[in-house]
Write a protein that holds these residues in place. Structure first.
Motif, short mmCIF file in Angstrom:
data_model
loop_
_atom_site.label_atom_id
_atom_site.label_comp_id
_atom_site.label_asym_id
_atom_site.label_seq_id
_atom_site.Cartn_x
_atom_site.Cartn_y
_atom_site.Cartn_z
N PHE A 158 9.56 10.15 4.41
CA PHE A 158 8.29 10.24 3.70
C PHE A 158 7.89 11.70 3.45
O PHE A 158 7.41 12.05 2.36
CB PHE A 158 7.19 9.54 4.49
CG PHE A 158 5.86 9.55 3.81
CD1 PHE A 158 5.55 8.61 2.84
CD2 PHE A 158 4.90 10.51 4.13
CE1 PHE A 158 4.33 8.63 2.19
CE2 PHE A 158 3.68 10.54 3.49
CZ PHE A 158 3.39 9.59 2.52
N LEU A 191 2.60 5.66 9.93
CA LEU A 191 2.74 6.08 8.54
C LEU A 191 1.40 6.24 7.83
O LEU A 191 1.22 7.17 7.04
CB LEU A 191 3.60 5.06 7.78
CG LEU A 191 3.92 5.42 6.33
CD1 LEU A 191 4.70 6.72 6.25
CD2 LEU A 191 4.68 4.29 5.66
N THR A 192 0.45 5.36 8.13
CA THR A 192 -0.85 5.43 7.46
C THR A 192 -1.55 6.76 7.75
O THR A 192 -2.14 7.38 6.86
CB THR A 192 -1.74 4.27 7.91
OG1 THR A 192 -1.08 3.05 7.64
CG2 THR A 192 -3.07 4.30 7.17
N ASN A 234 4.01 8.92 -6.67
CA ASN A 234 4.75 10.18 -6.56
C ASN A 234 5.88 10.24 -7.58
O ASN A 234 6.09 11.27 -8.24
CB ASN A 234 5.34 10.32 -5.15
CG ASN A 234 4.27 10.51 -4.09
OD1 ASN A 234 3.15 10.90 -4.40
ND2 ASN A 234 4.61 10.24 -2.85
N GLU A 275 0.22 9.43 5.74
CA GLU A 275 -0.14 9.33 4.32
C GLU A 275 -1.48 10.01 4.05
O GLU A 275 -1.66 10.67 3.02
CB GLU A 275 -0.22 7.87 3.89
CG GLU A 275 1.12 7.22 3.63
CD GLU A 275 0.94 5.82 3.10
OE1 GLU A 275 1.44 5.53 2.00
OE2 GLU A 275 0.30 5.00 3.78
N ASN A 276 -2.41 9.84 4.98
CA ASN A 276 -3.73 10.44 4.81
C ASN A 276 -3.68 11.96 4.73
O ASN A 276 -4.53 12.59 4.10
CB ASN A 276 -4.65 10.02 5.96
CG ASN A 276 -5.57 8.89 5.56
OD1 ASN A 276 -5.30 8.17 4.62
ND2 ASN A 276 -6.66 8.74 6.27
N ASN A 289 1.63 4.05 -3.31
CA ASN A 289 1.49 5.50 -3.22
C ASN A 289 2.80 6.21 -3.56
O ASN A 289 2.81 7.26 -4.21
CB ASN A 289 1.03 5.89 -1.82
CG ASN A 289 -0.40 5.47 -1.55
OD1 ASN A 289 -1.16 5.23 -2.48
ND2 ASN A 289 -0.77 5.35 -0.29
N THR A 290 3.92 5.65 -3.09
CA THR A 290 5.21 6.28 -3.34
C THR A 290 5.57 6.24 -4.82
O THR A 290 6.10 7.21 -5.38
CB THR A 290 6.30 5.58 -2.51
OG1 THR A 290 5.93 5.59 -1.13
CG2 THR A 290 7.63 6.30 -2.66
N HIS A 304 0.84 -1.20 0.00
CA HIS A 304 0.00 0.00 0.00
C HIS A 304 0.87 1.24 0.00
O HIS A 304 0.64 2.20 -0.75
CB HIS A 304 -0.91 -0.04 1.23
CG HIS A 304 -1.77 1.18 1.38
ND1 HIS A 304 -1.45 2.22 2.23
CD2 HIS A 304 -2.93 1.54 0.79
CE1 HIS A 304 -2.38 3.14 2.17
NE2 HIS A 304 -3.28 2.76 1.29
N PHE A 305 1.92 1.24 0.83
CA PHE A 305 2.83 2.38 0.89
C PHE A 305 3.61 2.53 -0.41
O PHE A 305 3.74 3.62 -0.98
CB PHE A 305 3.79 2.21 2.07
CG PHE A 305 5.05 3.01 1.93
CD1 PHE A 305 5.05 4.38 2.09
CD2 PHE A 305 6.24 2.38 1.61
CE1 PHE A 305 6.20 5.11 1.94
CE2 PHE A 305 7.40 3.10 1.46
CZ PHE A 305 7.39 4.47 1.63
N LYS A 324 -2.94 12.52 1.16
CA LYS A 324 -3.97 11.93 0.30
C LYS A 324 -5.19 12.82 0.24
O LYS A 324 -5.81 12.99 -0.81
CB LYS A 324 -4.35 10.56 0.85
CG LYS A 324 -5.44 9.85 0.07
CD LYS A 324 -5.74 8.50 0.70
CE LYS A 324 -6.86 7.80 -0.05
NZ LYS A 324 -7.21 6.50 0.58
N ALA A 346 7.30 13.72 -0.10
CA ALA A 346 6.13 14.55 -0.40
C ALA A 346 6.54 15.96 -0.83
O ALA A 346 5.97 16.54 -1.75
CB ALA A 346 5.21 14.61 0.81
#
Length: 271
Positions: free
Chosen positions: A150, A183-184, A103, A187-188, A99-100, A95-96, A191, A154
């Motif tokens: 992270f 981390l989740t 990017n 990430e939000n 998303n990365t 999942h991570f 997001k 971003a």
């Protein structure tokens, strides 16, 4: 019941008969007629004695069996917990990375000069996630470094669109936490925060309270048209499930939204 009566009768006959034939004729010394065989009182006395022995031995056997079964159930529960936690973690990792890689893809489309730096950052994070996080606990300092990486990723993607602050209170040098737990939530922030919005501000803090608990606070601006209020997705669901498995009811997770600001508070035991 019939089997028990038959067994007691056989025990009485064998025990008393052998005692009478091989040891002494006085099989019941406390009675007036010590050598009398098959007297009701003597039968009752012997049967009660045997019942006492059977009950005592059975109680020991049941206690041993219960102890073995209890230990086996505890081991199975631990194995199930460990298996489910590993399963949840294996879901967090792709999942991570998904998303990365998004990017990185966005930067390559614009031929950004930041793409090489992003690749290096992604490499560092992949090494941490795949090779360095192998146990149920991770150093909080390592997790914070992972979070900083992270945030750097971003920033490379969104340039000046991110304002980030972090505050640490208390001695966190020897504190261990479940890996990839925070981390989740972070990430939000991006997001939901950068969707159709010029800037996102993220403030987070780690505080040790009473040397037994870690309090994590996260505040970020977000787009009111995003789906943050539903907190959908595998990341948040898995994180909540992990918290329940790891700490049962001994944790606090609270979220609220006010003035287009998302507030999260998490308190977990660390001792």
């Amino acid at each position: 019941m019939f089997s028990l009566i038959l067994m007691l009768a056989l025990v009485y006959l064998v025990r008393t008969g052998l005692n009478y034939l091989l040891v002494t004729k006085a099989i019941w010394p406390e009675a007036e007629s010590a050598g009398t065989f098959l007297q009701l009182n003597h039968i009752i006395a012997v049967v009660l004695g045997e019942l006492y022995v059977i009950t005592f031995v059975s109680a020991i056997k049941l206690l041993i069996d219960w102890s073995i079964e209890k230990r086996r159930n505890e081991e199975l529960a631990k194995l199930q917990l460990s298996t489910e936690l590993k399963y949840l973690r294996t879901q967090i990792q792709p999942h991570f990375f998904f998303n990365t890689l998004n990017n990185l893809y966005a930067l390559t489309l614009t031929k950004s000069d930041n793409a090489p730096q992003l690749v290096i950052k992604i490499s560092d994070m992949m090494q941490y996630v795949l090779y360095e996080v192998n146990s149920s606990k991770a150093d909080l300092l390592d997790e914070i470094n992972h979070i900083n990486n992270f945030i750097d990723i971003a920033r490379l993607r969104f340039n000046e669109s991110i304002e980030f602050e972090m505050d640490i209170t208390g001695d966190i040098e020897d504190v261990e936490v479940p890996p990839l737990l925070f981390l989740t939530f972070i990430e939000n922030c991006f997001k939901h925060g950068l969707k159709d919005s010029d800037k996102v501000k993220v403030c987070m803090s780690f505080e040790i309270t009473n040397k037994d608990y870690l309090e994590f606070k996260l505040i970020n601006t977000f787009n009111p048209d995003s789906n943050i209020t539903n907190e959908q997705g595998i990341g948040i669901a898995n994180t909540k499930r992990r918290l329940n498995l790891l700490f049962s009811s001994n944790y606090v997770l609270e979220t609220s939204i006010k003035d287009n600001t998302y507030n999260l508070f998490l308190k977990i035991p660390i001792r």
